[in-house]
Enzyme design. Structure first.
Site, PDB file in Angstrom:
ATOM      1  CG  ASP A   1      -1.933   1.081   1.165  1.00  0.00           C
ATOM      2  OD1 ASP A   1      -3.336   0.485   0.997  1.00  0.00           O
ATOM      3  OD2 ASP A   1      -1.674   2.195   1.123  1.00  0.00           O
ATOM      4  CB  ILE A   2       0.730   4.411  -2.127  1.00  0.00           C
ATOM      5  CG1 ILE A   2       1.714   5.225  -2.710  1.00  0.00           C
ATOM      6  CG2 ILE A   2      -0.426   5.275  -1.831  1.00  0.00           C
ATOM      7  CD1 ILE A   2       1.502   5.760  -3.916  1.00  0.00           C
TER       8      ILE A   2
ATOM      9  N   GLY B   1     -14.665   3.555   4.452  1.00  0.00           N
ATOM     10  CA  GLY B   1     -13.642   4.503   3.919  1.00  0.00           C
ATOM     11  C   GLY B   1     -13.097   4.080   2.690  1.00  0.00           C
TER      12      GLY B   1
ATOM     13  CG  HIS C   1      -8.590  -3.023  -2.236  1.00  0.00           C
ATOM     14  ND1 HIS C   1      -9.536  -2.176  -3.284  1.00  0.00           N
ATOM     15  CD2 HIS C   1      -8.447  -2.376  -1.228  1.00  0.00           C
ATOM     16  CE1 HIS C   1     -10.038  -1.259  -2.338  1.00  0.00           C
ATOM     17  NE2 HIS C   1      -9.306  -1.143  -1.302  1.00  0.00           N
TER      18      HIS C   1
HETATM   19  P1  5GP Z   1      -9.925   1.398   0.374  1.00  0.00           P
HETATM   20  O1  5GP Z   1      -9.970   2.601   1.536  1.00  0.00           O
HETATM   21  O2  5GP Z   1     -10.233   1.760  -0.991  1.00  0.00           O
HETATM   22  O3  5GP Z   1     -10.152  -0.078   0.879  1.00  0.00           O
HETATM   23  O4  5GP Z   1      -8.266   1.490   0.023  1.00  0.00           O
HETATM   24  C1  5GP Z   1      -7.647   1.780  -0.648  1.00  0.00           C
HETATM   25  C2  5GP Z   1      -6.114   1.671  -0.536  1.00  0.00           C
HETATM   26  O5  5GP Z   1      -5.061   1.964  -1.732  1.00  0.00           O
HETATM   27  C3  5GP Z   1      -5.574   2.720   0.386  1.00  0.00           C
HETATM   28  O6  5GP Z   1      -4.989   2.228   1.420  1.00  0.00           O
HETATM   29  C4  5GP Z   1      -4.564   3.655  -0.215  1.00  0.00           C
HETATM   30  O7  5GP Z   1      -3.380   4.210   0.246  1.00  0.00           O
HETATM   31  C5  5GP Z   1      -3.997   2.724  -1.522  1.00  0.00           C
HETATM   32  N1  5GP Z   1      -3.604   3.317  -2.499  1.00  0.00           N
HETATM   33  C6  5GP Z   1      -4.235   4.189  -3.650  1.00  0.00           C
HETATM   34  N2  5GP Z   1      -3.678   4.518  -4.486  1.00  0.00           N
HETATM   35  C7  5GP Z   1      -2.663   3.508  -4.669  1.00  0.00           C
HETATM   36  C8  5GP Z   1      -1.767   3.665  -5.379  1.00  0.00           C
HETATM   37  O8  5GP Z   1      -1.744   4.308  -6.559  1.00  0.00           O
HETATM   38  N3  5GP Z   1      -0.612   2.658  -5.365  1.00  0.00           N
HETATM   39  C9  5GP Z   1      -0.755   2.056  -4.076  1.00  0.00           C
HETATM   40  N4  5GP Z   1       0.322   0.946  -3.975  1.00  0.00           N
HETATM   41  N5  5GP Z   1      -1.864   1.988  -3.066  1.00  0.00           N
HETATM   42  C10 5GP Z   1      -2.549   2.977  -3.360  1.00  0.00           C
END
Ligand code: 5GP
Ligand code: ZN
Length: 114
Positions: free
Chosen positions: A30-31, A93, A100
């Site tokens: 995760d970034i 969130g 994922h």
């Molecule tokens: P959600 O809140 O949708 O479950 O989590 C999305 C996750 O994707 C977040 O933890 C965010 O930091 C991660 N994320 C968003 N954009 C990118 C990206 O471009 N690269 C990576 N490696 N992670 C990302």
């Protein structure tokens, strides 16, 4: 899916720190990590959300879940423990609409999550 950031990572159009990949799933760091180990496991095929799953997705989802333990081993948290989480909807969130699993570990994880 055009404009899907995780589809672009799957296609190699956006860089990511890969942990694991096979013919059906990709796992990458995760970034913006929320724990010392924070890996995302995604199906190569675009599925919008856990809420959008159909019976046709059963095999790939089983495969994704079975990949969690090898991913945890590669990330070094299989022995210490880890958590696998799917966010769905606003209160969880959700930010990215390509399904994922978050695999978190490397520290004691509080329960229930905040
Ligand atoms: P959600 O809140 O949708 O479950 O989590 C999305 C996750 O994707 C977040 O933890 C965010 O930091 C991660 N994320 C968003 N954009 C990118 C990206 O471009 N690269 C990576 N490696 N992670 C990302
Ligand atoms: Zn996608």
């Amino acid at each position: 899916m055009p404009d899907c950031i995780f589809c672009k990572i799957v296609a190699g159009q956006i860089p990511a720190k890969l942990v694991y990949q096979d013919e059906q799933v990709l796992a990458f760091h995760d970034i913006s990590p929320g724990a010392p180990v924070h890996v995302l496991i995604v199906p190569r095929r675009h599925i919008e959300s856990l809420a959008a799953l159909t019976e046709e997705d059963a095999a790939v989802m089983g495969h994704l879940l079975a990949a969690a333990e090898p991913v945890a081993q590669l990330a070094g948290v299989a022995a210490s423990g880890y958590r696998v989480v799917f966010n769905v909807g606003r209160d969880a969130g959700i930010a990215v609409y390509h399904l994922h699993a978050h695999l978190l570990g490397g520290r004691k994880l509080s329960w229930p999550p905040g």
